[in-house]
Design an enzyme around this catalytic site. Sequence first.
Site, PDB file in Angstrom:
ATOM      1  N   LYS A  33      39.707  41.873  39.349  1.00  0.00           N
ATOM      2  CA  LYS A  33      39.506  42.923  38.407  1.00  0.00           C
ATOM      3  C   LYS A  33      38.487  42.773  37.197  1.00  0.00           C
ATOM      4  O   LYS A  33      37.306  42.742  37.462  1.00  0.00           O
ATOM      5  CB  LYS A  33      41.135  43.328  38.084  1.00  0.00           C
ATOM      6  CG  LYS A  33      42.042  43.410  38.945  1.00  0.00           C
ATOM      7  CD  LYS A  33      42.035  44.221  40.240  1.00  0.00           C
ATOM      8  CE  LYS A  33      42.784  43.931  41.377  1.00  0.00           C
ATOM      9  NZ  LYS A  33      44.032  43.800  41.192  1.00  0.00           N
ATOM     10  N   ASP A  71      51.425  38.534  33.523  1.00  0.00           N
ATOM     11  CA  ASP A  71      50.242  39.110  34.257  1.00  0.00           C
ATOM     12  C   ASP A  71      49.305  39.811  33.466  1.00  0.00           C
ATOM     13  O   ASP A  71      49.836  41.058  33.088  1.00  0.00           O
ATOM     14  CB  ASP A  71      50.771  39.733  35.657  1.00  0.00           C
ATOM     15  CG  ASP A  71      49.596  40.339  36.634  1.00  0.00           C
ATOM     16  OD1 ASP A  71      48.519  40.234  36.256  1.00  0.00           O
ATOM     17  OD2 ASP A  71      49.856  40.153  37.987  1.00  0.00           O
ATOM     18  N   ARG A  84      38.599  20.391  47.591  1.00  0.00           N
ATOM     19  CA  ARG A  84      39.771  20.862  47.550  1.00  0.00           C
ATOM     20  C   ARG A  84      40.549  20.636  46.169  1.00  0.00           C
ATOM     21  O   ARG A  84      41.272  21.226  45.525  1.00  0.00           O
ATOM     22  CB  ARG A  84      40.813  20.980  48.794  1.00  0.00           C
ATOM     23  CG  ARG A  84      42.493  20.982  48.528  1.00  0.00           C
ATOM     24  CD  ARG A  84      42.973  21.281  49.578  1.00  0.00           C
ATOM     25  NE  ARG A  84      42.860  20.284  51.064  1.00  0.00           N
ATOM     26  CZ  ARG A  84      43.430  19.113  51.091  1.00  0.00           C
ATOM     27  NH1 ARG A  84      44.012  18.744  49.776  1.00  0.00           N
ATOM     28  NH2 ARG A  84      43.071  18.140  51.712  1.00  0.00           N
ATOM     29  N   TYR A 105      53.039  45.011  39.935  1.00  0.00           N
ATOM     30  CA  TYR A 105      52.029  45.090  40.821  1.00  0.00           C
ATOM     31  C   TYR A 105      52.594  45.134  42.230  1.00  0.00           C
ATOM     32  O   TYR A 105      53.758  44.211  42.593  1.00  0.00           O
ATOM     33  CB  TYR A 105      50.780  44.124  40.980  1.00  0.00           C
ATOM     34  CG  TYR A 105      49.829  44.124  42.020  1.00  0.00           C
ATOM     35  CD1 TYR A 105      48.895  45.011  42.062  1.00  0.00           C
ATOM     36  CD2 TYR A 105      49.943  43.292  42.893  1.00  0.00           C
ATOM     37  CE1 TYR A 105      48.101  45.323  42.945  1.00  0.00           C
ATOM     38  CE2 TYR A 105      48.983  43.090  44.034  1.00  0.00           C
ATOM     39  CZ  TYR A 105      48.067  44.135  44.230  1.00  0.00           C
ATOM     40  OH  TYR A 105      47.301  44.099  45.202  1.00  0.00           O
TER      41      TYR A 105
HETATM   42  C1  LIG Z   1      45.372  43.119  41.991  1.00  0.00           C
HETATM   43  C2  LIG Z   1      46.490  42.373  41.343  1.00  0.00           C
HETATM   44  C3  LIG Z   1      47.039  41.450  41.662  1.00  0.00           C
HETATM   45  C4  LIG Z   1      46.927  40.944  42.972  1.00  0.00           C
HETATM   46  O1  LIG Z   1      45.530  40.071  42.839  1.00  0.00           O
HETATM   47  P1  LIG Z   1      44.489  39.887  44.106  1.00  0.00           P
HETATM   48  O2  LIG Z   1      43.349  39.302  43.250  1.00  0.00           O
HETATM   49  O3  LIG Z   1      44.547  41.258  44.779  1.00  0.00           O
HETATM   50  O4  LIG Z   1      45.260  38.843  45.118  1.00  0.00           O
HETATM   51  C5  LIG Z   1      48.089  40.764  40.693  1.00  0.00           C
HETATM   52  N1  LIG Z   1      48.645  41.529  39.589  1.00  0.00           N
HETATM   53  C6  LIG Z   1      47.930  42.548  39.201  1.00  0.00           C
HETATM   54  C7  LIG Z   1      48.393  43.363  38.008  1.00  0.00           C
HETATM   55  C8  LIG Z   1      46.924  43.114  40.065  1.00  0.00           C
HETATM   56  O5  LIG Z   1      46.231  44.356  39.452  1.00  0.00           O
END
Ligand SMILES: *Cc1c(COP(=O)(O)O)cnc(C)c1O
Length: 418
Positions: free
Chosen positions: A197, A172, A47, A99
């Site tokens: 992604k 982000d 952890r 998001y």
């Molecule tokens: C998918 C996404 C998230 C969240 O990520 P997870 O891996 O699904 O928890 C945050 N920001 C953006 C822009 C996203 O596309």
Amino acid sequence: MNAYTRLVHHETAACNDPFAATAVPIYQTATFDIGDVDDPRAYDYARSGNPTRRVLEDTLATLEDGSRGFAFSSGMAAIASLTRLLTPGDEVVLGHDVYGGTSRLFEQIVAPCQGVIIRRVDFSNCDAVSDVVNERTRLLFVESPSNPCQHVVDIKRLASRIYGLEILLAVDNTMMSPHLQRPLSLGADVVIHSATKFLGGHGDVTAGAVIVRDEAMAERLAFVQNAEGTALGPFDSFLLLRGIKTLGLRLQQQQATAHRCVEVLRQRPDIAHIYWVGLEDHPGATIHERQAAGPGSVVTIDVGSASVARALLTETRLFQAAVSFGGVHSSISIPTCMSHASAVNSSDDGDGAALSESLVRLSFGIEGANDLISDLTRVLDATAQPATVHTDLPITALHDQDEFTMSNSANCVGPSNV
Ligand SMILES: *Cc1c(COP(=O)(O)O)cnc(C)c1O
């Protein structure tokens, strides 16, 4: 180092492998024998730290021009860890079109449970920033280009506007990946990723990342990551390291395919609007070109009606009807009822971005462009003239000239004939 080289050559010193393994080993262990209590070894409990994860975290830091990276079990866990740096009474200014899960986290958990004030702003209208921040503002949280409508924020300008203030700028960077955009170099303080992604790229791992430059902030994030136990596991860390190696090639192909498909779609009168920063008439195109190396491969189209949107979602065969994006498989989603449903439901006070039900988000993968174009046009033609168009043509009849031939074009955007 060249951006492509950085993706492949990971600094593996953190795992100090005695056999000099050339791929990073998966340290699938919860504990480590610390040896001498007075002089413990580098790792004690997974952890708190794990060699596989550490190589990933160092790689993420390098790719984003940061000093420290932290890998989490999801993008949301990554964002949540950042919110732990806030204290009650602090204010967060959140992009109006972030998001859906990010809106939900800030508005339904961080605000009520941590006593943090949330304000929504359209940062692509950057002039408003000086009116919005106040002495309580501690964090600006933006996406550029945003998802799904691709609003562009001038990151450098925004960073310069809060320079010297005790306000963090978090970007982000999920839609771009570090291969196309590096917000820390543009003046941001924190970069966030849903590594699920583009970084992972194969739709087989859920992961998130936070990357920073400031050492004190890194120490606090390391503390949060350990205290809350939200770090990414060793096998998932390995999958991400493996995925990252092909990020550049994937993106090259995916962007070229997106470009080809957009060129076809924009000729169609039944497509009301295309949201893609790669289009020269996109309002943010100039700013985006200045701060990023490419438009990415996520394209949102307005197909004019909710019923056509539904038809595309259910009747295309090569686009997985899936909320995620950035993977080698093309995917399709309707933001209002899928990825952004949580935001649509939570923003009845109207300060989130209003999304139309006729929007369809397409994420282009690495399939042949002609196959994808045929798949989309078949369904669009069918919905335009339901009585005369066959919707059941086999896919194999639709692509005859799909061959992987490398492009000779100077800008090298990828295979031209795919
Ligand atoms: C998918 C996404 C998230 C969240 O990520 P997870 O891996 O699904 O928890 C945050 N920001 C953006 C822009 C996203 O596309």
